[in-house]
Design a protein around this motif. Structure first.
Motif, PDB file in Angstrom:
ATOM      1  N   GLY A  31       0.861  -1.189   0.094  1.00 25.02           N
ATOM      2  CA  GLY A  31       0.113  -0.022  -0.124  1.00 25.02           C
ATOM      3  C   GLY A  31       0.789   1.303   0.009  1.00 25.02           C
ATOM      4  O   GLY A  31       2.070   1.310  -0.130  1.00 25.02           O
ATOM      5  N   GLU A  52      -2.788   4.074   2.853  1.00 24.33           N
ATOM      6  CA  GLU A  52      -4.254   4.890   2.253  1.00 24.33           C
ATOM      7  C   GLU A  52      -5.363   3.501   2.333  1.00 24.33           C
ATOM      8  O   GLU A  52      -5.265   2.487   2.074  1.00 24.33           O
ATOM      9  CB  GLU A  52      -4.086   5.328   0.765  1.00 24.33           C
ATOM     10  N   GLY A  53      -6.537   3.828   2.828  1.00 27.15           N
ATOM     11  CA  GLY A  53      -7.410   2.617   2.978  1.00 27.15           C
ATOM     12  C   GLY A  53      -7.746   2.386   4.540  1.00 27.15           C
ATOM     13  O   GLY A  53      -8.417   1.520   4.996  1.00 27.15           O
TER      14      GLY A  53
END
Length: 66
Positions: A31, A52-53
């Motif tokens: 990621g 991110e996420g």
């Protein structure tokens, strides 16, 4: 990239992390770093980051973009 040194990790870097629940198996998740959560300059098991996420894990290595 050595995942144990904070200054080598920048927001926006693509990295491989191991999540808490995957520490026994060593399963890695790829990621992009959104936040750096570890405050100390280094950590023997890897700098903790948020991807991110929202995935949180310790950096094991960087990913080479080719």
């Amino acid at each position: 990239m050595d995942g144990t040194v904070r200054k080598e990790i920048k927001i926006g870097d693509r990295v491989m992390v191991v999540q808490k629940q995957d520490q026994r198996t060593g399963k890695l998740t790829e990621g992009v770093v959104q936040r750096i959560l570890t405050n100390s300059p280094n950590h023997p098991r890897g700098i903790k980051v948020m991807l991110e996420g929202g995935i949180v894990g310790r950096v094991q290595s960087g990913v080479n973009d080719k």
